[in-house]
Design a protein around this motif. Structure first.
Motif, short mmCIF file in Angstrom:
data_model
loop_
_atom_site.label_atom_id
_atom_site.label_comp_id
_atom_site.label_asym_id
_atom_site.label_seq_id
_atom_site.Cartn_x
_atom_site.Cartn_y
_atom_site.Cartn_z
N ILE A 1 -47.19 -50.56 74.40
CA ILE A 1 -45.76 -50.28 74.42
C ILE A 1 -45.55 -48.78 74.56
CG2 ILE A 1 -43.66 -50.27 73.01
CD1 ILE A 1 -44.34 -52.96 71.96
N LYS A 2 -44.53 -48.39 75.32
CA LYS A 2 -44.13 -46.98 75.39
C LYS A 2 -43.32 -46.66 74.12
CE LYS A 2 -44.67 -44.61 78.62
NZ LYS A 2 -43.94 -44.48 79.89
N ASN A 3 -43.59 -45.51 73.53
CA ASN A 3 -42.88 -45.15 72.31
C ASN A 3 -41.71 -44.20 72.60
OD1 ASN A 3 -44.01 -42.62 72.76
ND2 ASN A 3 -45.48 -42.78 71.09
N GLY A 4 -41.15 -43.61 71.55
CA GLY A 4 -40.01 -42.73 71.70
C GLY A 4 -40.32 -41.43 72.39
N ASN A 5 -41.60 -41.11 72.55
CA ASN A 5 -42.02 -39.91 73.28
C ASN A 5 -42.49 -40.25 74.69
OD1 ASN A 5 -41.57 -38.10 71.07
ND2 ASN A 5 -43.50 -38.80 70.16
N VAL B 1 -40.46 -51.58 66.53
CA VAL B 1 -39.97 -50.22 66.28
C VAL B 1 -40.27 -49.32 67.48
CG1 VAL B 1 -40.19 -48.17 64.83
CG2 VAL B 1 -40.16 -50.45 63.78
N HIS B 2 -41.51 -49.40 67.99
CA HIS B 2 -41.87 -48.60 69.17
C HIS B 2 -40.97 -48.95 70.35
CE1 HIS B 2 -45.28 -46.56 67.52
NE2 HIS B 2 -46.01 -47.66 67.34
N LEU B 3 -40.73 -50.24 70.53
CA LEU B 3 -39.92 -50.69 71.66
C LEU B 3 -38.49 -50.18 71.54
CD1 LEU B 3 -40.07 -52.46 74.22
CD2 LEU B 3 -39.22 -54.35 72.84
N PHE B 4 -37.94 -50.26 70.33
CA PHE B 4 -36.59 -49.76 70.13
C PHE B 4 -36.52 -48.26 70.36
CE2 PHE B 4 -33.36 -47.85 67.42
CZ PHE B 4 -32.23 -48.46 67.93
N GLU B 5 -37.52 -47.53 69.86
CA GLU B 5 -37.54 -46.08 70.07
C GLU B 5 -37.62 -45.74 71.56
OE1 GLU B 5 -37.11 -43.69 67.99
OE2 GLU B 5 -37.23 -44.71 66.06
N HIS B 6 -38.33 -46.57 72.32
CA HIS B 6 -38.41 -46.32 73.76
C HIS B 6 -37.06 -46.60 74.43
CE1 HIS B 6 -40.35 -45.44 77.48
NE2 HIS B 6 -40.03 -46.62 77.99
N CYS B 7 -36.33 -47.58 73.94
CA CYS B 7 -34.98 -47.82 74.46
C CYS B 7 -34.11 -46.59 74.24
CB CYS B 7 -34.35 -49.03 73.77
SG CYS B 7 -35.03 -50.63 74.28
N LEU B 8 -34.22 -45.99 73.07
CA LEU B 8 -33.47 -44.76 72.80
C LEU B 8 -33.89 -43.64 73.73
CD1 LEU B 8 -33.29 -44.62 68.89
CD2 LEU B 8 -31.61 -45.53 70.50
N TYR B 9 -35.20 -43.54 73.99
CA TYR B 9 -35.69 -42.52 74.92
C TYR B 9 -35.08 -42.71 76.31
CZ TYR B 9 -38.75 -40.12 78.17
OH TYR B 9 -39.22 -39.32 79.20
N LEU B 10 -35.10 -43.95 76.80
CA LEU B 10 -34.58 -44.21 78.14
C LEU B 10 -33.08 -43.99 78.22
CD1 LEU B 10 -36.59 -47.42 79.15
CD2 LEU B 10 -36.91 -45.10 80.00
N SER B 11 -32.38 -44.23 77.11
CA SER B 11 -30.93 -44.01 77.11
C SER B 11 -30.58 -42.55 76.84
CB SER B 11 -30.26 -44.91 76.07
OG SER B 11 -30.64 -44.53 74.76
N GLU C 1 -22.73 -41.31 67.28
CA GLU C 1 -23.37 -41.35 68.59
C GLU C 1 -24.40 -42.48 68.63
OE1 GLU C 1 -25.63 -38.49 71.82
OE2 GLU C 1 -25.28 -37.78 69.78
N ALA C 2 -25.16 -42.62 67.55
CA ALA C 2 -26.16 -43.68 67.52
C ALA C 2 -25.50 -45.05 67.61
CB ALA C 2 -26.98 -43.59 66.23
N ASN C 3 -24.39 -45.21 66.87
CA ASN C 3 -23.75 -46.51 66.84
C ASN C 3 -23.07 -46.87 68.15
OD1 ASN C 3 -24.51 -47.07 64.23
ND2 ASN C 3 -22.77 -46.00 63.34
N ASN C 4 -22.88 -45.91 69.02
CA ASN C 4 -22.28 -46.18 70.31
C ASN C 4 -23.31 -46.57 71.36
OD1 ASN C 4 -19.65 -45.79 69.54
ND2 ASN C 4 -19.70 -43.58 69.89
N ARG C 5 -24.60 -46.54 71.02
CA ARG C 5 -25.64 -46.89 71.98
C ARG C 5 -25.79 -48.41 72.04
NH1 ARG C 5 -26.55 -42.95 75.62
NH2 ARG C 5 -26.10 -41.02 74.53
N HIS C 6 -25.99 -48.90 73.25
CA HIS C 6 -26.13 -50.34 73.47
C HIS C 6 -27.43 -50.63 74.18
CE1 HIS C 6 -21.82 -49.68 72.97
NE2 HIS C 6 -21.69 -50.97 72.69
N SER C 7 -28.27 -51.46 73.60
CA SER C 7 -29.49 -51.90 74.25
C SER C 7 -29.35 -53.37 74.58
CB SER C 7 -30.70 -51.70 73.33
OG SER C 7 -30.89 -50.33 73.06
#
Length: 354
Positions: free
Chosen positions: A208-212, A324-334, A343-349
Protein backbone atom coordinates in the motif's frame (compact mmCIF):
# COMPACT_ATOMS: atom_id res chain seq x y z
CA UNK A 1 -14.71 -2.98 3.72
CA UNK A 2 -16.04 0.59 3.63
CA UNK A 3 -16.75 0.40 7.35
CA UNK A 4 -13.13 -0.52 8.05
CA UNK A 5 -11.81 2.29 5.88
CA UNK A 6 -14.18 4.73 7.57
CA UNK A 7 -12.86 3.62 10.93
CA UNK A 8 -9.33 4.47 9.87
CA UNK A 9 -10.45 7.97 8.86
CA UNK A 10 -12.83 8.62 11.75
CA UNK A 11 -13.12 12.34 12.63
CA UNK A 12 -10.74 13.24 9.80
CA UNK A 13 -12.77 12.85 6.63
CA UNK A 14 -16.00 11.61 5.07
CA UNK A 15 -15.59 8.20 3.48
CA UNK A 16 -18.46 6.81 1.46
CA UNK A 17 -19.31 4.24 -1.19
CA UNK A 18 -20.87 5.06 -4.53
CA UNK A 19 -21.57 3.68 -7.97
CA UNK A 20 -21.20 5.51 -11.27
CA UNK A 21 -25.01 5.77 -11.50
CA UNK A 22 -24.99 7.77 -8.26
CA UNK A 23 -23.17 10.71 -9.88
CA UNK A 24 -24.98 13.80 -11.16
CA UNK A 25 -22.49 15.55 -13.42
CA UNK A 26 -24.68 18.64 -13.91
CA UNK A 27 -24.76 19.52 -10.21
CA UNK A 28 -21.39 17.87 -9.54
CA UNK A 29 -22.87 15.85 -6.71
CA UNK A 30 -23.06 12.18 -5.81
CA UNK A 31 -25.39 10.07 -3.70
CA UNK A 32 -22.97 8.63 -1.17
CA UNK A 33 -23.66 5.61 1.01
CA UNK A 34 -22.56 5.78 4.65
CA UNK A 35 -22.72 2.67 6.87
CA UNK A 36 -24.31 3.00 10.29
CA UNK A 37 -23.79 0.89 13.41
CA UNK A 38 -27.28 -0.49 12.99
CA UNK A 39 -26.18 -2.05 9.72
CA UNK A 40 -28.38 0.26 7.66
CA UNK A 41 -26.77 2.31 4.91
CA UNK A 42 -27.53 6.02 4.97
CA UNK A 43 -27.64 7.67 1.52
CA UNK A 44 -27.03 11.43 1.19
CA UNK A 45 -26.41 13.84 -1.67
CA UNK A 46 -22.95 15.37 -1.25
CA UNK A 47 -20.27 17.04 -3.42
CA UNK A 48 -18.06 14.90 -5.64
CA UNK A 49 -15.19 13.27 -3.70
CA UNK A 50 -11.65 14.62 -3.54
CA UNK A 51 -10.18 11.19 -4.27
CA UNK A 52 -11.57 7.83 -5.43
CA UNK A 53 -10.38 4.40 -4.32
CA UNK A 54 -11.59 2.10 -7.09
CA UNK A 55 -12.90 -1.21 -5.74
CA UNK A 56 -15.20 -2.02 -8.65
CA UNK A 57 -14.71 -5.79 -8.88
CA UNK A 58 -16.62 -6.79 -12.01
CA UNK A 59 -13.85 -7.44 -14.54
CA UNK A 60 -16.10 -7.56 -17.59
CA UNK A 61 -17.99 -4.37 -16.76
CA UNK A 62 -14.81 -2.52 -15.89
CA UNK A 63 -13.35 -3.23 -19.32
CA UNK A 64 -16.29 -1.47 -20.97
CA UNK A 65 -15.79 1.84 -22.75
CA UNK A 66 -18.52 3.44 -20.60
CA UNK A 67 -16.65 2.64 -17.37
CA UNK A 68 -13.42 3.97 -18.83
CA UNK A 69 -15.15 7.22 -19.84
CA UNK A 70 -16.65 7.53 -16.36
CA UNK A 71 -13.26 7.26 -14.65
CA UNK A 72 -11.62 9.65 -17.10
CA UNK A 73 -14.39 12.15 -16.46
CA UNK A 74 -13.52 12.06 -12.76
CA UNK A 75 -9.86 12.67 -13.59
CA UNK A 76 -10.82 15.55 -15.89
CA UNK A 77 -12.52 17.10 -12.87
CA UNK A 78 -9.18 16.94 -11.04
CA UNK A 79 -10.24 13.96 -8.90
CA UNK A 80 -7.49 11.32 -8.52
CA UNK A 81 -8.65 7.74 -9.11
CA UNK A 82 -6.29 5.05 -7.93
CA UNK A 83 -6.29 1.33 -8.70
CA UNK A 84 -7.71 2.15 -12.11
CA UNK A 85 -8.47 -1.37 -13.29
CA UNK A 86 -7.50 -5.01 -13.06
CA UNK A 87 -4.13 -5.89 -14.58
CA UNK A 88 -3.62 -7.99 -17.65
CA UNK A 89 -0.84 -10.39 -16.65
CA UNK A 90 0.80 -10.00 -20.04
CA UNK A 91 0.99 -6.22 -19.62
CA UNK A 92 2.78 -6.53 -16.27
CA UNK A 93 5.44 -8.82 -17.72
CA UNK A 94 5.93 -6.46 -20.68
CA UNK A 95 6.33 -3.47 -18.36
CA UNK A 96 9.18 -5.20 -16.58
CA UNK A 97 11.02 -6.36 -19.71
CA UNK A 98 14.46 -4.76 -19.80
CA UNK A 99 14.10 -3.50 -16.22
CA UNK A 100 16.50 -4.59 -13.49
CA UNK A 101 13.52 -6.15 -11.72
CA UNK A 102 12.94 -8.55 -14.64
CA UNK A 103 15.36 -10.90 -12.87
CA UNK A 104 12.49 -11.75 -10.51
CA UNK A 105 10.12 -12.81 -13.31
CA UNK A 106 9.96 -16.44 -14.54
CA UNK A 107 10.17 -16.83 -18.31
CA UNK A 108 6.70 -15.98 -19.59
CA UNK A 109 5.08 -15.99 -23.04
CA UNK A 110 1.75 -14.29 -23.74
CA UNK A 111 -0.58 -16.02 -26.20
CA UNK A 112 1.81 -18.95 -26.67
CA UNK A 113 1.80 -21.15 -29.75
CA UNK A 114 1.84 -24.93 -29.49
CA UNK A 115 5.49 -24.88 -30.51
CA UNK A 116 6.39 -22.42 -27.74
CA UNK A 117 4.51 -24.46 -25.15
CA UNK A 118 6.38 -27.59 -26.18
CA UNK A 119 9.73 -25.79 -26.05
CA UNK A 120 9.03 -24.54 -22.52
CA UNK A 121 7.97 -28.02 -21.40
CA UNK A 122 11.25 -29.47 -22.68
CA UNK A 123 13.24 -26.63 -21.09
CA UNK A 124 11.77 -26.73 -17.57
CA UNK A 125 10.63 -29.55 -15.25
CA UNK A 126 7.10 -28.12 -15.45
CA UNK A 127 5.28 -25.01 -16.66
CA UNK A 128 1.99 -23.23 -16.01
CA UNK A 129 -0.68 -21.96 -18.35
CA UNK A 130 -2.54 -19.04 -16.75
CA UNK A 131 -5.44 -16.96 -18.09
CA UNK A 132 -4.35 -13.33 -18.56
CA UNK A 133 -7.42 -12.05 -16.72
CA UNK A 134 -7.82 -14.92 -14.28
CA UNK A 135 -8.13 -14.75 -10.50
CA UNK A 136 -8.16 -17.10 -7.49
CA UNK A 137 -6.45 -19.86 -9.47
CA UNK A 138 -9.31 -20.38 -11.92
CA UNK A 139 -8.39 -21.88 -15.28
CA UNK A 140 -4.75 -22.65 -14.44
CA UNK A 141 -3.02 -25.72 -15.88
CA UNK A 142 0.25 -27.32 -14.74
CA UNK A 143 2.06 -29.14 -17.56
CA UNK A 144 5.09 -31.41 -17.43
CA UNK A 145 7.01 -33.66 -19.79
CA UNK A 146 8.76 -36.86 -18.75
CA UNK A 147 11.02 -38.35 -21.48
CA UNK A 148 9.88 -41.80 -22.65
CA UNK A 149 6.73 -41.52 -20.56
CA UNK A 150 4.86 -38.61 -22.10
CA UNK A 151 3.00 -35.46 -21.10
CA UNK A 152 1.09 -34.74 -17.91
CA UNK A 153 -1.46 -32.05 -17.15
CA UNK A 154 -3.01 -31.10 -13.82
CA UNK A 155 -5.91 -28.72 -13.22
CA UNK A 156 -8.92 -28.07 -11.04
CA UNK A 157 -12.34 -29.22 -12.27
CA UNK A 158 -15.64 -29.58 -10.46
CA UNK A 159 -14.02 -28.84 -7.12
CA UNK A 160 -11.50 -31.65 -7.56
CA UNK A 161 -7.86 -31.91 -8.63
CA UNK A 162 -7.46 -33.73 -11.95
CA UNK A 163 -4.34 -35.25 -13.53
CA UNK A 164 -4.27 -36.62 -17.07
CA UNK A 165 -1.55 -38.34 -19.06
CA UNK A 166 -0.97 -38.17 -22.83
CA UNK A 167 1.62 -40.05 -24.81
CA UNK A 168 1.53 -37.51 -27.65
CA UNK A 169 1.89 -33.74 -27.39
CA UNK A 170 -0.62 -33.08 -30.19
CA UNK A 171 -3.35 -34.93 -28.29
CA UNK A 172 -2.61 -32.84 -25.21
CA UNK A 173 -2.85 -29.63 -27.24
CA UNK A 174 -6.14 -30.68 -28.82
CA UNK A 175 -7.60 -31.15 -25.35
CA UNK A 176 -6.34 -27.75 -24.20
CA UNK A 177 -7.68 -25.96 -27.28
CA UNK A 178 -11.12 -27.45 -26.68
CA UNK A 179 -11.15 -26.29 -23.07
CA UNK A 180 -9.50 -22.87 -23.33
CA UNK A 181 -8.63 -20.06 -25.71
CA UNK A 182 -4.82 -20.10 -25.45
CA UNK A 183 -4.47 -16.66 -27.07
CA UNK A 184 -5.76 -15.37 -23.73
CA UNK A 185 -3.23 -17.33 -21.71
CA UNK A 186 0.32 -16.92 -20.43
CA UNK A 187 2.77 -19.83 -20.54
CA UNK A 188 5.16 -19.52 -17.63
CA UNK A 189 8.23 -21.30 -16.33
CA UNK A 190 7.51 -23.42 -13.28
CA UNK A 191 9.64 -22.93 -10.17
CA UNK A 192 10.42 -25.52 -7.49
CA UNK A 193 9.15 -23.69 -4.42
CA UNK A 194 9.99 -24.26 -0.81
CA UNK A 195 7.71 -26.82 0.82
CA UNK A 196 6.08 -27.54 4.13
CA UNK A 197 4.84 -31.07 4.86
CA UNK A 198 5.55 -31.95 1.24
CA UNK A 199 3.31 -29.14 -0.10
CA UNK A 200 4.46 -26.04 -1.99
CA UNK A 201 4.34 -22.67 -0.26
CA UNK A 202 4.17 -19.21 -1.79
CA UNK A 203 3.54 -15.74 -0.40
CA UNK A 204 1.17 -12.82 -0.87
CA UNK A 205 2.72 -9.42 -0.16
CA UNK A 206 0.04 -6.76 0.29
CA UNK A 207 1.55 -3.42 -0.70
CA UNK A 208 0.00 0.00 0.00
CA UNK A 209 1.14 3.57 -0.66
CA UNK A 210 1.29 5.55 2.58
CA UNK A 211 0.82 9.24 3.40
CA UNK A 212 4.31 10.00 2.09
CA UNK A 213 3.53 8.33 -1.26
CA UNK A 214 5.89 5.45 -0.45
CA UNK A 215 5.25 1.75 -0.91
CA UNK A 216 4.98 -0.10 2.38
CA UNK A 217 4.40 -3.78 3.08
CA UNK A 218 1.11 -3.85 4.95
CA UNK A 219 0.95 -7.60 5.28
CA UNK A 220 2.63 -10.87 4.30
CA UNK A 221 0.71 -14.11 4.12
CA UNK A 222 2.12 -17.55 3.40
CA UNK A 223 -0.11 -20.00 1.52
CA UNK A 224 0.44 -23.74 1.70
CA UNK A 225 -0.99 -25.71 -1.21
CA UNK A 226 -3.52 -28.46 -0.67
CA UNK A 227 -2.50 -32.02 -1.54
CA UNK A 228 -2.43 -32.42 -5.32
CA UNK A 229 -3.52 -28.84 -5.96
CA UNK A 230 -2.15 -26.84 -8.90
CA UNK A 231 -2.11 -23.61 -6.86
CA UNK A 232 -1.94 -22.48 -3.23
CA UNK A 233 -5.25 -20.60 -3.35
CA UNK A 234 -7.40 -21.17 -0.28
CA UNK A 235 -10.47 -21.85 -2.45
CA UNK A 236 -8.53 -24.77 -3.98
CA UNK A 237 -7.68 -26.33 -0.65
CA UNK A 238 -4.78 -24.06 0.31
CA UNK A 239 -4.08 -23.05 3.89
CA UNK A 240 -2.97 -19.71 5.36
CA UNK A 241 0.08 -19.99 7.61
CA UNK A 242 2.54 -17.51 9.09
CA UNK A 243 5.52 -16.57 6.89
CA UNK A 244 8.08 -17.49 9.53
CA UNK A 245 6.59 -20.95 9.97
CA UNK A 246 7.20 -21.61 6.27
CA UNK A 247 10.58 -19.89 6.14
CA UNK A 248 11.96 -21.46 9.29
CA UNK A 249 11.07 -24.91 8.01
CA UNK A 250 12.85 -24.25 4.72
CA UNK A 251 15.82 -22.11 5.74
CA UNK A 252 16.29 -22.57 9.48
CA UNK A 253 18.44 -19.82 11.00
CA UNK A 254 18.61 -18.05 7.61
CA UNK A 255 14.86 -17.41 7.58
CA UNK A 256 15.11 -13.78 8.73
CA UNK A 257 17.74 -12.92 6.13
CA UNK A 258 15.73 -14.56 3.34
CA UNK A 259 12.63 -12.61 4.38
CA UNK A 260 14.56 -9.32 4.36
CA UNK A 261 15.76 -10.09 0.82
CA UNK A 262 12.18 -10.81 -0.28
CA UNK A 263 10.92 -7.55 1.27
CA UNK A 264 13.54 -5.57 -0.62
CA UNK A 265 12.66 -7.32 -3.89
CA UNK A 266 8.89 -6.73 -3.60
CA UNK A 267 9.43 -3.04 -2.86
CA UNK A 268 11.61 -2.76 -5.98
CA UNK A 269 8.99 -4.62 -8.00
CA UNK A 270 6.19 -2.36 -6.77
CA UNK A 271 8.18 0.75 -7.67
CA UNK A 272 8.99 -0.64 -11.13
CA UNK A 273 5.36 -1.55 -11.85
CA UNK A 274 4.24 1.91 -10.75
CA UNK A 275 6.79 3.56 -13.05
CA UNK A 276 5.48 1.64 -16.05
CA UNK A 277 1.76 1.60 -15.29
CA UNK A 278 -0.01 4.41 -17.17
CA UNK A 279 -2.55 4.96 -14.39
CA UNK A 280 -2.35 5.80 -10.68
CA UNK A 281 -1.66 2.95 -8.27
CA UNK A 282 -2.13 2.91 -4.52
CA UNK A 283 -2.36 -0.78 -3.71
CA UNK A 284 -0.84 -3.99 -5.05
CA UNK A 285 -0.93 -7.68 -4.22
CA UNK A 286 2.24 -9.48 -5.31
CA UNK A 287 2.27 -13.28 -5.49
CA UNK A 288 5.83 -14.26 -4.65
CA UNK A 289 7.62 -17.59 -4.63
CA UNK A 290 10.93 -18.57 -3.06
CA UNK A 291 12.96 -21.42 -4.46
CA UNK A 292 15.14 -23.63 -2.29
CA UNK A 293 18.11 -21.31 -2.78
CA UNK A 294 16.12 -18.35 -1.46
CA UNK A 295 15.73 -16.67 -4.86
CA UNK A 296 12.67 -14.45 -5.26
CA UNK A 297 10.17 -15.02 -8.08
CA UNK A 298 7.14 -12.88 -8.85
CA UNK A 299 4.33 -14.84 -10.46
CA UNK A 300 1.59 -12.23 -10.53
CA UNK A 301 0.80 -8.63 -9.61
CA UNK A 302 -2.77 -7.75 -8.69
CA UNK A 303 -4.09 -4.19 -8.88
CA UNK A 304 -7.13 -4.96 -6.75
CA UNK A 305 -5.88 -7.52 -4.25
CA UNK A 306 -8.19 -9.42 -1.97
CA UNK A 307 -7.67 -9.32 1.78
CA UNK A 308 -7.76 -13.04 2.59
CA UNK A 309 -4.36 -12.96 4.29
CA UNK A 310 -5.68 -10.55 6.91
CA UNK A 311 -8.20 -13.15 8.08
CA UNK A 312 -5.43 -15.12 9.78
CA UNK A 313 -5.47 -14.47 13.53
CA UNK A 314 -1.83 -13.28 13.44
CA UNK A 315 -2.69 -10.65 10.79
CA UNK A 316 -5.55 -8.79 12.49
CA UNK A 317 -3.34 -5.89 13.60
CA UNK A 318 -1.66 -5.68 10.18
CA UNK A 319 -5.12 -5.57 8.59
CA UNK A 320 -6.11 -2.56 10.69
CA UNK A 321 -2.81 -0.82 9.94
CA UNK A 322 -3.33 -1.36 6.22
CA UNK A 323 -6.53 0.67 6.34
CA UNK A 324 -4.69 3.49 8.10
CA UNK A 325 -2.01 3.54 5.38
CA UNK A 326 -4.69 3.53 2.70
CA UNK A 327 -6.58 6.39 4.30
CA UNK A 328 -3.37 8.41 4.71
CA UNK A 329 -2.67 7.87 1.01
CA UNK A 330 -6.14 9.19 0.17
CA UNK A 331 -5.25 12.33 2.11
CA UNK A 332 -1.96 12.57 0.20
CA UNK A 333 -3.72 12.32 -3.16
CA UNK A 334 -6.30 14.90 -2.12
CA UNK A 335 -3.36 17.18 -1.21
CA UNK A 336 -4.37 17.26 2.42
CA UNK A 337 -1.35 16.17 4.45
CA UNK A 338 -2.48 16.35 8.07
CA UNK A 339 -4.12 18.28 10.85
CA UNK A 340 -7.68 18.25 12.11
CA UNK A 341 -10.65 20.56 12.21
CA UNK A 342 -12.87 22.03 9.54
CA UNK A 343 -10.52 21.46 6.60
CA UNK A 344 -10.16 17.79 7.45
CA UNK A 345 -13.89 17.36 7.86
CA UNK A 346 -14.51 18.83 4.44
CA UNK A 347 -12.45 16.12 2.71
CA UNK A 348 -14.35 13.38 0.91
CA UNK A 349 -12.94 10.00 -0.01
CA UNK A 350 -15.08 7.91 -2.32
CA UNK A 351 -14.92 4.14 -2.64
CA UNK A 352 -16.26 3.17 -6.04
CA UNK A 353 -17.94 -0.19 -6.08
CA UNK A 354 -20.63 -2.17 -7.86
Amino acid sequence: MVKQLMGAGKDRSFVFAFDRNDVDWNSETVIGSFPRRSGVWLRRKIPLPDVVYNRFLNRKAEQSSSMDRFKRRLVDKGIPVFNWSFFDKGDVYKWLEGETESKYIPESIAGPSAKQIKQLMEKYPFIYLKPTHGSEGRGIYRLSYVPKRGYYIRFRHGGKNVQLHYSQFDVLMNMLKKRSKLSRYIAQQGVRLIELDGCSVDFRFHMIKNGNNEWVISGIGAKKAGKGSVTTHVRNGGQLITPMRALSGAFGSRAGKVLDHAKKAVTELSEAIERKCPETLGELGLDIGLDRSGNVWMFEANAKPGRTIFKHRSMKSAGRSSWVHLFEHCLYLSKFRGGRGNEANNRHSGVQGP
